[in-house]
Design a protein around this motif. Sequence first.
Motif, PDB file in Angstrom:
ATOM      1  N   ILE A  27       0.850  -1.191   0.000  1.00 48.49           N
ATOM      2  CA  ILE A  27       0.000   0.000   0.000  1.00 48.49           C
ATOM      3  C   ILE A  27       0.886   1.242   0.000  1.00 48.49           C
ATOM      4  O   ILE A  27       1.815   1.348   0.799  1.00 48.49           O
ATOM      5  N   ILE A  28       0.597   2.168  -0.909  1.00 53.75           N
ATOM      6  CA  ILE A  28       1.366   3.411  -0.952  1.00 53.75           C
ATOM      7  C   ILE A  28       0.479   4.579  -0.516  1.00 53.75           C
ATOM      8  O   ILE A  28      -0.714   4.412  -0.276  1.00 53.75           O
ATOM      9  N   GLY A  29       1.077   5.763  -0.456  1.00 57.86           N
ATOM     10  CA  GLY A  29       0.406   6.929   0.101  1.00 57.86           C
ATOM     11  C   GLY A  29      -0.396   7.756  -0.870  1.00 57.86           C
ATOM     12  O   GLY A  29      -0.249   8.972  -0.926  1.00 57.86           O
ATOM     13  N   TRP A  30      -1.262   7.092  -1.633  1.00 59.73           N
ATOM     14  CA  TRP A  30      -2.167   7.871  -2.468  1.00 59.73           C
ATOM     15  C   TRP A  30      -3.595   7.684  -2.018  1.00 59.73           C
ATOM     16  O   TRP A  30      -3.945   6.722  -1.344  1.00 59.73           O
ATOM     17  N   ASP A  31      -4.427   8.666  -2.380  1.00 64.12           N
ATOM     18  CA  ASP A  31      -5.831   8.621  -1.981  1.00 64.12           C
ATOM     19  C   ASP A  31      -6.639   7.842  -3.017  1.00 64.12           C
ATOM     20  O   ASP A  31      -6.073   7.277  -3.966  1.00 64.12           O
ATOM     21  N   GLU A  32      -7.965   7.860  -2.847  1.00 66.31           N
ATOM     22  CA  GLU A  32      -8.833   7.063  -3.728  1.00 66.31           C
ATOM     23  C   GLU A  32      -8.833   7.562  -5.173  1.00 66.31           C
ATOM     24  O   GLU A  32      -9.287   6.850  -6.078  1.00 66.31           O
ATOM     25  N   THR A  33      -8.318   8.764  -5.419  1.00 71.54           N
ATOM     26  CA  THR A  33      -8.209   9.264  -6.793  1.00 71.54           C
ATOM     27  C   THR A  33      -6.779   9.117  -7.326  1.00 71.54           C
ATOM     28  O   THR A  33      -6.441   9.681  -8.361  1.00 71.54           O
ATOM     29  N   GLU A  34      -5.954   8.382  -6.611  1.00 69.25           N
ATOM     30  CA  GLU A  34      -4.561   8.101  -6.950  1.00 69.25           C
ATOM     31  C   GLU A  34      -3.678   9.349  -6.964  1.00 69.25           C
ATOM     32  O   GLU A  34      -2.701   9.432  -7.699  1.00 69.25           O
TER      33      GLU A  34
ATOM     34  N   LEU B  94      -0.932  11.145  -5.056  1.00 69.64           N
ATOM     35  CA  LEU B  94       0.097  10.769  -4.092  1.00 69.64           C
ATOM     36  C   LEU B  94       0.432  11.950  -3.188  1.00 69.64           C
ATOM     37  O   LEU B  94       0.680  13.052  -3.685  1.00 69.64           O
ATOM     38  N   ALA B  95       0.429  11.705  -1.891  1.00 69.25           N
ATOM     39  CA  ALA B  95       0.814  12.745  -0.939  1.00 69.25           C
ATOM     40  C   ALA B  95       2.245  13.188  -1.251  1.00 69.25           C
ATOM     41  O   ALA B  95       3.056  12.414  -1.779  1.00 69.25           O
ATOM     42  N   GLU B  96       2.569  14.436  -0.925  1.00 68.23           N
ATOM     43  CA  GLU B  96       3.844  15.029  -1.336  1.00 68.23           C
ATOM     44  C   GLU B  96       5.061  14.527  -0.578  1.00 68.23           C
ATOM     45  O   GLU B  96       6.039  14.121  -1.170  1.00 68.23           O
ATOM     46  N   ASP B  97       5.036  14.587   0.756  1.00 69.32           N
ATOM     47  CA  ASP B  97       6.252  14.299   1.520  1.00 69.32           C
ATOM     48  C   ASP B  97       6.163  12.952   2.234  1.00 69.32           C
ATOM     49  O   ASP B  97       5.119  12.304   2.259  1.00 69.32           O
ATOM     50  N   PHE B  98       7.270  12.555   2.819  1.00 72.07           N
ATOM     51  CA  PHE B  98       7.406  11.240   3.453  1.00 72.07           C
ATOM     52  C   PHE B  98       6.344  10.990   4.525  1.00 72.07           C
ATOM     53  O   PHE B  98       5.652   9.972   4.503  1.00 72.07           O
ATOM     54  N   VAL B  99       6.199  11.928   5.455  1.00 72.20           N
ATOM     55  CA  VAL B  99       5.241  11.738   6.551  1.00 72.20           C
ATOM     56  C   VAL B  99       3.809  11.740   6.035  1.00 72.20           C
ATOM     57  O   VAL B  99       2.988  10.920   6.467  1.00 72.20           O
ATOM     58  N   SER B 100       3.489  12.629   5.094  1.00 74.51           N
ATOM     59  CA  SER B 100       2.133  12.656   4.519  1.00 74.51           C
ATOM     60  C   SER B 100       1.816  11.356   3.789  1.00 74.51           C
ATOM     61  O   SER B 100       0.699  10.846   3.870  1.00 74.51           O
ATOM     62  N   GLN B 101       2.805  10.813   3.083  1.00 67.19           N
ATOM     63  CA  GLN B 101       2.595   9.518   2.435  1.00 67.19           C
ATOM     64  C   GLN B 101       2.362   8.437   3.477  1.00 67.19           C
ATOM     65  O   GLN B 101       1.485   7.590   3.326  1.00 67.19           O
ATOM     66  N   GLY B 102       3.144   8.462   4.554  1.00 63.18           N
ATOM     67  CA  GLY B 102       2.960   7.487   5.625  1.00 63.18           C
ATOM     68  C   GLY B 102       1.574   7.560   6.225  1.00 63.18           C
ATOM     69  O   GLY B 102       0.895   6.541   6.390  1.00 63.18           O
ATOM     70  N   ARG B 103       1.125   8.768   6.561  1.00 68.17           N
ATOM     71  CA  ARG B 103      -0.218   8.942   7.135  1.00 68.17           C
ATOM     72  C   ARG B 103      -1.281   8.392   6.190  1.00 68.17           C
ATOM     73  O   ARG B 103      -2.201   7.697   6.617  1.00 68.17           O
ATOM     74  N   GLN B 104      -1.161   8.684   4.887  1.00 65.48           N
ATOM     75  CA  GLN B 104      -2.146   8.194   3.927  1.00 65.48           C
ATOM     76  C   GLN B 104      -2.110   6.672   3.841  1.00 65.48           C
ATOM     77  O   GLN B 104      -3.154   6.027   3.734  1.00 65.48           O
TER      78      GLN B 104
END
Length: 140
Positions: A34-41, A43-53
């Motif tokens: 699982i990667i850090g993108w939302d349901e519209t694909e 991708l979150a910008e930074d490392f922590v935002s990707q982790g949270r997603q």
Amino acid sequence: MDGPEVLNPKNWPTPKGYANGMLAEGRLLVTGGIIGWDETENLAEDFVSQGRQIFENIRAILAEGGAEPRHLVRLTWYVVDIEEYLANLRDLGRAYREVFGAHFPAMALVQVVRLVEKKARLEIEATAIVPTAKVQQVHT
């Protein structure tokens, strides 16, 4: 047993932020990477935002199977830069606890050359054990 039992051999120090082992009964629930993108694909910008997603995405998959973060027994993390992971550990840990709570399953961390999505900084596979009573409730 409604959730997994943490296994830590006698006389071993208690690990911080993960478990040495987990024991659970129920049905196996696994995710893909699982990667850090939302349901519209997006991708979150930074490392922590990707982790949270990623944590939010895993929590959504768990819910589909009648599970909660407390049913996680293993997380395997793949990062493209272990130094980036270490530099963001505090904020990443805060995001983890906000989404998953203070449940820390067995974990492994692996540095990889790259991920399929070039802008992805990390990817996580999750394994959970859904208690049998929970599975029956979801499917009835």
